[in-house]
Design a protein around this motif. Structure first.
Motif, short mmCIF file in Angstrom:
data_model
loop_
_atom_site.label_atom_id
_atom_site.label_comp_id
_atom_site.label_asym_id
_atom_site.label_seq_id
_atom_site.Cartn_x
_atom_site.Cartn_y
_atom_site.Cartn_z
N ARG A 114 33.25 40.47 38.84
CA ARG A 114 34.69 40.66 39.00
C ARG A 114 35.14 40.09 40.34
O ARG A 114 34.34 39.80 41.22
CB ARG A 114 35.03 42.17 39.00
CG ARG A 114 34.84 42.80 37.66
CD ARG A 114 35.10 44.28 37.73
NE ARG A 114 34.17 44.95 38.62
CZ ARG A 114 34.22 46.24 38.93
NH1 ARG A 114 35.16 46.99 38.43
NH2 ARG A 114 33.33 46.78 39.73
N THR A 115 36.44 39.94 40.46
CA THR A 115 37.00 39.59 41.76
C THR A 115 37.98 40.70 42.13
O THR A 115 38.41 41.45 41.27
CB THR A 115 37.76 38.24 41.73
OG1 THR A 115 38.88 38.35 40.85
CG2 THR A 115 36.86 37.10 41.31
N THR A 116 38.31 40.79 43.40
CA THR A 116 39.26 41.82 43.84
C THR A 116 40.40 41.16 44.60
O THR A 116 40.15 40.38 45.53
CB THR A 116 38.53 42.82 44.76
OG1 THR A 116 37.58 43.53 43.96
CG2 THR A 116 39.49 43.83 45.37
N ALA A 117 41.60 41.47 44.17
CA ALA A 117 42.77 40.98 44.91
C ALA A 117 43.03 41.97 46.04
O ALA A 117 43.33 43.13 45.79
CB ALA A 117 43.96 40.89 43.97
N LEU A 118 42.86 41.51 47.26
CA LEU A 118 43.07 42.37 48.44
C LEU A 118 44.52 42.24 48.87
O LEU A 118 44.96 41.16 49.28
CB LEU A 118 42.14 41.93 49.57
CG LEU A 118 40.65 42.05 49.26
CD1 LEU A 118 39.82 41.30 50.30
CD2 LEU A 118 40.21 43.52 49.22
#
Ligand SMILES: Cc1cc2nc3c(=O)[nH]c(=O)nc-3n(C[C@H](O)[C@H](O)[C@H](O)COP(=O)(O)OP(=O)(O)OC[C@H]3O[C@@H](n4cnc5c(N)ncnc54)[C@H](O)[C@@H]3O)c2cc1C
Length: 394
Positions: free
Chosen positions: A46-50
């Motif tokens: 997954r990726t995380t939008a910070l």
């Protein structure tokens, strides 16, 4: 106790992003920390939008320098109604510059994010002792909490931070119930390269079965979170890479041109839950030990970092007040529960409502959603308010 216990100001249970961030932040208050965390076993694609203050938090703790070079800037967010409903919402684009910001935030892959946090923990070895074992038991009867580990060791701590994920054993041992609910959805997560530029814009296509979201993930690359009915996700996952790329291109109206799947795929269950309390005795809950909801509007980990920032503030004042004595973990836990209740309940309810407004066949709900988005498209103040709420008022 099988072995003599060692006393720590704070014990953190869990070595996911929440636990690593909590151990690092609390150690930076001067507290002596036990991190109870086996090495992670599964790769996370997954990726995380910070968003909001998350990047500032990572900067303050010296982690951002490791991530900056690989983080994809998020300048715009576009919502597209891709449903075939009678009342369809208009397309809306939110631009960070409208609220005086250059960017909403950055998208980072979870692998490097967790690696950078692990390095930050290792760099604080003078204040963080890592136990590569599982938490097993909790005894809160005395004037410290005693944690029994799978290694046979016992850790004593004034305050316990439970960051052991959605099935948190610490939460159960502390006697905290959860309210949980399900959605008829699953998520397929992968990364793609594409022939057209994303222009730092994430796009959420709203369908009757949930959002289908493409988030910038480097030049000519995006990450996909496709939420849909479990049978649709299973069918998509059964396709070979070329056929799956074509299906994704079709569903996104070729907005990013020709696509190529270029990462492994992962399926994630989608559900919602919230702990009925955020603390009990000397235990506080952070991250998915406390709350979980569908990945809409990139809220999950940003909410987690706000949990961590608040526990960091509370431990800093408790350390200051305690002087050379042990910090008052019970008071710290009570303060945390009070301080975090509103934000956590608001986010869980807000994301639940957004998800249900997509899934609902009820006409008034569809009209309300379409009207809300029409107002957001046409009225600057409404659009700006929604952007600020999405960034948690920062
Ligand atoms: C598809 C998807 C996309 C997402 N995208 C975003 C996004 O763009 N932005 C965003 O903000 N959020 C996003 N999220 C949410 C975000 O990924 C989660 O909030 C975050 O990963 C939760 O981290 P955590 O550390 O709380 O839990 P976990 O990652 O589950 O970590 C828990 C840890 O505890 C450990 N553990 C468990 N039991 C024990 C035990 N007994 N003893 C010791 N350790 C134990 C586990 O091994 C694990 O390492 C997304 C979620 C999903 C499903």
């Amino acid at each position: 106790m099988s072995e003599a216990s060692q006393h720590f100001d704070v014990a953190v249970v869990g070595g996911g992003p929440a636990g690593l961030a909590a151990a690092m932040a609390v150690a930076d208050t001067g507290a002596c920390v036990a991190l109870i965390a086996p090495r992670p076993g599964v790769d996370d694609w997954r990726t995380t939008a910070l968003l909001g203050g998350s990047v500032a938090f990572l900067e303050r703790h010296g982690v951002w320098a490791d991530l900056e070079g690989i983080a994809a800037p998020l300048r715009n967010m576009r919502l597209v109604d891709a449903s075939s409903r009678l009342f369809r919402a208009p397309d809306v684009t939110f631009e960070a510059r409208e609220i005086g910001r250059e960017l909403f935030g950055y998208n980072v892959a979870n692998g490097p994010l967790v690696a950078a946090l692990s390095d930050a923990v290792a760099a604080r070895a003078d204040r963080i002792v890592r136990f590569e074992a599982l938490f097993q038991t909790l005894d809160q009867r005395g004037d410290v909490a005693l944690l029994g580990l799978s290694s046979g060791e016992t850790v004593a701590a004034s305050l316990v931070i439970a960051a052991d994920g959605r099935n948190s054993g610490v939460r159960k041992a502390a006697g905290i119930d959860v309210k949980s609910w399900s959605y008829p959805q699953e998520a397929l997560v992968l990364a793609l390269s594409h022939s057209e530029p994303h222009r730092d814009t994430s796009v959420e296509f709203h369908t009757e079965a949930g959002p289908f979201t493409l988030v910038p993930h480097g030049r000519g690359r995006s990450s996909l979170v496709w939420m849909d009915r479990p049978e649709v996700i299973a069918r998509a996952n059964g396709l070979d890479d070329a056929a799956l790329a074509l299906e994704i291109e079709r569903r996104s109206g070729s907005a990013l041109g020709v696509m190529t799947v270029d990462s492994p795929r992962q399926r994630w269950p989608i559900s919602g839950f919230q702990a009925r309390r955020l603390a009990s005795g000397r235990v506080v809950l952070v991250g998915e030990a406390a709350h979980g909801f569908p990945p809409i509007g990139a809220q999950g980990f940003n909410l987690t970092l706000r949990d961590v920032e608040r526990v960091e503030d509370i431990v800093r004042s408790a350390m200051h007040l305690s002087g050379s004595k042990r910090l008052d973990g019970e008071k710290a836990a009570r303060d945390y529960d009070k301080a975090r209740r509103f934000d956590v309940s608001g986010r869980v309810a807000g994301v639940d409502l957004l998800n249900r407004s997509l899934l609902s066949d009820v006409l008034p709900m569809q009209i309300a959603r379409a009207t809300g988005l029409m107002l957001a498209r046409d009225l600057g103040p409404v659009r700006r308010l929604l952007m600020r709420v999405g960034l948690a008022g920062r």
